[in-house]
Design a protein around this motif. Sequence first.
Motif, short mmCIF file in Angstrom:
data_model
loop_
_atom_site.label_atom_id
_atom_site.label_comp_id
_atom_site.label_asym_id
_atom_site.label_seq_id
_atom_site.Cartn_x
_atom_site.Cartn_y
_atom_site.Cartn_z
N CYS A 133 0.66 -1.13 -0.05
CA CYS A 133 0.06 -0.02 -0.13
C CYS A 133 0.80 1.24 -0.03
CB CYS A 133 -0.93 -0.11 1.24
SG CYS A 133 -1.89 1.62 1.22
N GLY A 185 -0.76 4.42 -0.15
CA GLY A 185 -1.60 5.42 0.38
C GLY A 185 -0.94 6.28 1.38
N THR A 186 -1.32 7.63 1.72
CA THR A 186 -0.76 8.49 2.44
C THR A 186 -0.12 7.92 3.78
OG1 THR A 186 -2.05 10.06 1.24
CG2 THR A 186 -0.80 10.80 3.20
N ARG A 219 -3.45 2.11 -3.61
CA ARG A 219 -3.37 3.51 -3.24
C ARG A 219 -3.85 3.68 -1.49
NH1 ARG A 219 -5.85 5.82 -8.61
NH2 ARG A 219 -6.85 3.85 -8.63
N CYS A 262 -5.51 1.59 7.10
CA CYS A 262 -4.62 2.69 7.77
C CYS A 262 -4.10 2.46 9.02
CB CYS A 262 -5.08 3.81 7.35
SG CYS A 262 -5.64 4.10 5.84
S1 FES Z 1 -2.92 4.44 3.31
FE1 FES Z 1 -2.49 2.19 3.37
S2 FES Z 1 -4.02 1.14 4.16
FE2 FES Z 1 -4.54 3.29 4.05
#
Ligand code: FES
Length: 149
Positions: A71, A73-74, A111, A116
């Motif tokens: 992942c 993502g941010t 993404r 998270c």
């Molecule tokens: S940014 Fe990786 S799981 Fe949400």
Amino acid sequence: MDITMKRSQYSQDALIEVLHKAQEAFGYLEEDVLIYVARQLKLPLSQVYGVATFYHLFSLKPSGAHTCVVCLGTACYVKGSGEVLAALEEKTGIKSGETTPDGQISIVTARCIGACGIAPAAVFDGKVAGQQTPEMAVARLEQWQGSAE
Ligand code: FES
């Protein structure tokens, strides 16, 4: 795909059937499709990734015998998933989106897989793993490589 989801009244139990339809339509499952299905069925994306990578009848693009989704993502990125990915790429000699020449391992990036809280997260053959370090992720790959021999 939409018809299948509608017919099942967006029931989450329909996930496998819906993914099946999607694969029939597109030949493989792309990230955008997984995101769409997760949204429609109100499932966490990590679960959809889990199912898509667990069952061998589904192929993410690309599809090795083992699939690792990192992942980016941010939340995961700020906790170091970039380094995790770099370590995996170095270990395998392939880039994200590719499969090793022996067909054993594919690396895919996402993404945000909806996990998270346990960032940085990755999915190894359908199992969501949290708090990944480059060392942990590479060790996982070595297990795969070991089992292939
Ligand atoms: S940014 Fe990786 S799981 Fe949400």
